[in-house]
Scaffold this active site. Structure first.
Site, PDB file in Angstrom:
ATOM      1  N   ASN A   1      16.616   3.336   8.698  1.00  0.00           N
ATOM      2  CA  ASN A   1      17.461   2.667   9.696  1.00  0.00           C
ATOM      3  C   ASN A   1      16.800   2.574  11.082  1.00  0.00           C
ATOM      4  OD1 ASN A   1      20.606   3.899   8.287  1.00  0.00           O
ATOM      5  ND2 ASN A   1      19.646   1.891   8.026  1.00  0.00           N
TER       6      ASN A   1
ATOM      7  N   ASP B   1      28.773   1.803   3.927  1.00  0.00           N
ATOM      8  CA  ASP B   1      28.050   0.557   4.176  1.00  0.00           C
ATOM      9  C   ASP B   1      29.022  -0.579   4.497  1.00  0.00           C
ATOM     10  OD1 ASP B   1      25.781  -0.993   4.449  1.00  0.00           O
ATOM     11  OD2 ASP B   1      25.598  -1.413   2.303  1.00  0.00           O
TER      12      ASP B   1
HETATM   13  C1  IPE Z   1      22.388   2.839   3.636  1.00  0.00           C
HETATM   14  O1  IPE Z   1      22.822   1.636   4.092  1.00  0.00           O
HETATM   15  C2  IPE Z   1      22.244   3.813   4.789  1.00  0.00           C
HETATM   16  C3  IPE Z   1      23.481   4.298   5.366  1.00  0.00           C
HETATM   17  C4  IPE Z   1      24.673   4.036   4.940  1.00  0.00           C
HETATM   18  C5  IPE Z   1      23.326   5.166   6.504  1.00  0.00           C
HETATM   19  P1  IPE Z   1      21.809   0.469   4.523  1.00  0.00           P
HETATM   20  O2  IPE Z   1      22.642  -0.657   4.963  1.00  0.00           O
HETATM   21  O3  IPE Z   1      20.807   0.994   5.476  1.00  0.00           O
HETATM   22  O4  IPE Z   1      21.074   0.177   3.134  1.00  0.00           O
HETATM   23  P2  IPE Z   1      20.352  -1.145   2.635  1.00  0.00           P
HETATM   24  O5  IPE Z   1      19.358  -1.529   3.691  1.00  0.00           O
HETATM   25  O6  IPE Z   1      21.416  -2.183   2.460  1.00  0.00           O
HETATM   26  O7  IPE Z   1      19.729  -0.761   1.340  1.00  0.00           O
HETATM   27  C1  IPE Z   2      26.464   0.964   7.469  1.00  0.00           C
HETATM   28  O1  IPE Z   2      26.755  -0.342   7.823  1.00  0.00           O
HETATM   29  C2  IPE Z   2      26.186   1.837   8.666  1.00  0.00           C
HETATM   30  C3  IPE Z   2      24.798   2.279   8.788  1.00  0.00           C
HETATM   31  C4  IPE Z   2      23.818   1.984   7.975  1.00  0.00           C
HETATM   32  C5  IPE Z   2      24.499   3.125   9.911  1.00  0.00           C
HETATM   33  P1  IPE Z   2      25.615  -1.421   8.048  1.00  0.00           P
HETATM   34  O2  IPE Z   2      25.230  -1.404   9.490  1.00  0.00           O
HETATM   35  O3  IPE Z   2      24.497  -1.221   7.095  1.00  0.00           O
HETATM   36  O4  IPE Z   2      26.420  -2.746   7.714  1.00  0.00           O
HETATM   37  P2  IPE Z   2      25.912  -3.996   6.888  1.00  0.00           P
HETATM   38  O5  IPE Z   2      25.360  -3.502   5.607  1.00  0.00           O
HETATM   39  O6  IPE Z   2      24.884  -4.678   7.722  1.00  0.00           O
HETATM   40  O7  IPE Z   2      27.136  -4.820   6.695  1.00  0.00           O
HETATM   41 MG    MG Z   3      24.130  -1.936   5.227  1.00  0.00          MG
END
Ligand code: IPE
Ligand code: IPE
Ligand code: MG
Length: 242
Positions: free
Chosen positions: A68, A20
Site C-alpha cells: 500500500n 476492502d
Molecule cells: C488489501 O487490499 C490490503 C488491505 C485491505 C489493507 P488492497 O486494495 O491493497 O488489495 P489489492 O491491491 O486489491 O490486491
Molecule cells: C481498503 O480499501 C483500505 C485499504 C487498503 C487501506 P481500498 O482503498 O483498497 O478501496 P478500493 O479497493 O480502492 O475500493
Molecule cells: Mg482495495
C-alpha cells in the site's frame, strides 16, 4: 434476528478480514478516496465490538499492506492520521470490552508518532483477557515468512529441529490459532498477501458489500455461512463416507 441462528458451539475461533472497497465506496458518492477510509472507521468499530460480543477469540483486520506504500502520499498520511485518531477514541471501548490490542507487521518502518500511539494501545490493553484484536499494519504475508526465517536462524534453530509447529512460533501470530474464517469485502477474489501461512485451511467468504457499509449483520451472515461449511483438512467426511 440473525444472531438466533448462530450456533455458539461452532464459532470460528479466529476471524481475519481484508477490509476492502473504501475507494469504490467513495467513488460511488463522487467523494475523494480518503472519505471512504474515514467512513470505514465506523465499520471497524462495529466489527470489533460485534466480534467481541460473539465471543470470537481472535480478530485480525488488514489495515495497511506493505504494497500500500505505492499509493499517493496524501492518501497514506490520511490513513495514518485516521488510525491514530481511531486508537485515541477507541482505547476506552477496547478496555471496557476487555480487548487486547496487537499490531502485526513491520511496525518499525512506521512513523515514530504512529509507533508511539500503537505501543501505548498495546501496553494499556496488555492485561486484557478477552478478544485479541490484531491489526495488520505495514503487513505482508511473504515479508512475515521471511522475518520468521530470519528469527529462526538468529535463534540458532538447527535444520533438523525445524518443523511447521516450530516455524509458526516465529511468525507475528505466534501462539495464536490460525484463522478459521477469512472474510474479504467488495467482491475481490484474491488474498493480497494476507496471512499466507496461517490461512492454509481457512474458509473463505467474499461479500460484495464495500467495507464502509460492513456492519454487525454482515459479520453474522459470514459466520452463518461458515457454519454451513464442511471442513476436511485434506481428509474425508466420516459421516458421509459411510
Ligand atoms: C488489501 O487490499 C490490503 C488491505 C485491505 C489493507 P488492497 O486494495 O491493497 O488489495 P489489492 O491491491 O486489491 O490486491
Ligand atoms: C481498503 O480499501 C483500505 C485499504 C487498503 C487501506 P481500498 O482503498 O483498497 O478501496 P478500493 O479497493 O480502492 O475500493
Ligand atoms: Mg482495495
Amino acid at each position: 434476528m440473525l444472531v438466533r441462528q448462530v450456533n455458539f458451539e461452532r464459532m470460528p475461533e479466529h476471524i481475519a478480514i481484508i477490509m476492502d472497497g473504501n475507494g469504490r465506496w467513495a467513488a460511488q458518492r463522487h467523494l475523494p478516496r480518503v472519505e471512504g477510509h474515514r467512513a470505514g472507521i465506523d465499520a471497524v468499530r462495529d466489527t470489533v465490538e460485534t466480534a467481541a460480543r460473539l465471543g470470537i477469540k481472535v480478530l485480525t483486520l488488514y489495515a495497511f499492506s506493505i504494497e500500500n506504500w505505492k499509493r499517493p502520499a496524501a492518501e497514506i498520511s490520511t490513513l495514518m492520521m485516521l488510525l491514530k485518531r481511531y486508537l485515541r477514541s477507541e482505547l476506552k471501548t477496547l478496555l471496557t470490552n476487555d480487548i487486547r490490542f496487537r499490531v502485526i507487521g513491520r511496525m518499525d518502518d512506521l512513523a515514530d508518532d504512529i509507533q508511539d500511539e500503537l505501543r501505548a494501545a498495546m501496553n494499556r490493553t496488555a492485561d486484557d483477557t478477552g478478544m485479541l484484536f490484531n491489526i495488520a499494519l505495514n503487513y505482508g504475508g511473504r515479508a512475515e515468512i521471511v522475518d520468521a526465517a530470519r528469527l529462526a536462524i538468529e535463534a540458532g534453530i538447527r535444520p533438523d529441529d525445524l518443523d511447521e509447529q516450530k516455524f509458526s512460533s516465529f511468525l507475528y501470530t505466534a501462539g495464536q490459532p490460525d484463522p478459521d474464517l477469512l472474510i474479504r469485502t467488495s467482491g475481490e477474489m484474491r488474498v493480497s498477501n494476507y496471512l499466507l501461512w496461517q490461512i492454509a485451511y481457512a474458509e473463505i467468504y467474499v461479500t460484495e458489500t464495500l467495507w464502509p457499509d460492513f456492519r454487525r449483520r454482515h459479520l453474522l451472515e459470514a459466520v452463518l455461512a461458515y457454519q454451513k461449511r464442511e471442513r476436511r483438512y485434506g481428509g474425508i467426511n466420516i459421516a458421509r463416507a459411510k
